[in-house]
Design an enzyme around this catalytic site. Sequence first.
Site, mmCIF file in Angstrom:
data_model
loop_
_atom_site.group_PDB
_atom_site.id
_atom_site.type_symbol
_atom_site.label_atom_id
_atom_site.label_comp_id
_atom_site.label_asym_id
_atom_site.label_seq_id
_atom_site.Cartn_x
_atom_site.Cartn_y
_atom_site.Cartn_z
ATOM 1 N NE ARG A 297 114.848 60.985 0.545
ATOM 2 C CZ ARG A 297 114.885 61.943 -0.339
ATOM 3 N NH1 ARG A 297 114.695 63.180 0.036
ATOM 4 N NH2 ARG A 297 115.143 61.675 -1.591
ATOM 5 N N GLY A 298 110.075 60.735 3.216
ATOM 6 C CA GLY A 298 108.831 60.149 2.724
ATOM 7 C C GLY A 298 108.997 58.937 1.845
ATOM 8 N NE ARG B 244 104.575 60.268 2.327
ATOM 9 C CZ ARG B 244 104.485 61.375 3.077
ATOM 10 N NH1 ARG B 244 103.598 61.438 4.040
ATOM 11 N NH2 ARG B 244 105.295 62.390 2.872
ATOM 12 C CD GLU C 121 110.698 67.372 8.565
ATOM 13 O OE1 GLU C 121 110.955 66.357 9.250
ATOM 14 O OE2 GLU C 121 109.836 67.362 7.670
#
Length: 116
Positions: free
Chosen positions: A28-29, A33, A94
């Site tokens: 989950r960005g 990230r 995903e």
Amino acid sequence: MAKEAAAAAAASSSSPPPWKYHVFLSFRGEDTRYNFTGHLCRALRQKGINTFMDDYLSRGEEISPALLKAIEESRISVIVFSEKYASSRWCLDELVKIIDCKKSNQQMVIPVFYKA
């Protein structure tokens, strides 16, 4: 776990693999990230492990064909389960594709639980 992924990737690179990427990172960005996942990606790449991280793909309502193709072309998927991972439809799409590839392509899947 990163050592396991690195060892598996190195072993798979001794003969020409059918894989474009050694590792696909699912995350989950907004959660990881710029910290855990970013550091993991950088460390894998520094070790010569061809790693896919969705740095350049644009977000939309549905998962992009380019991202699905990257999952299919990866030998290993590392899924970083963070606090908000399951709240993202994109992440769950995903995950479904990764599980399909695990079943059909014998893709290795490594879960990582980050602050969960």
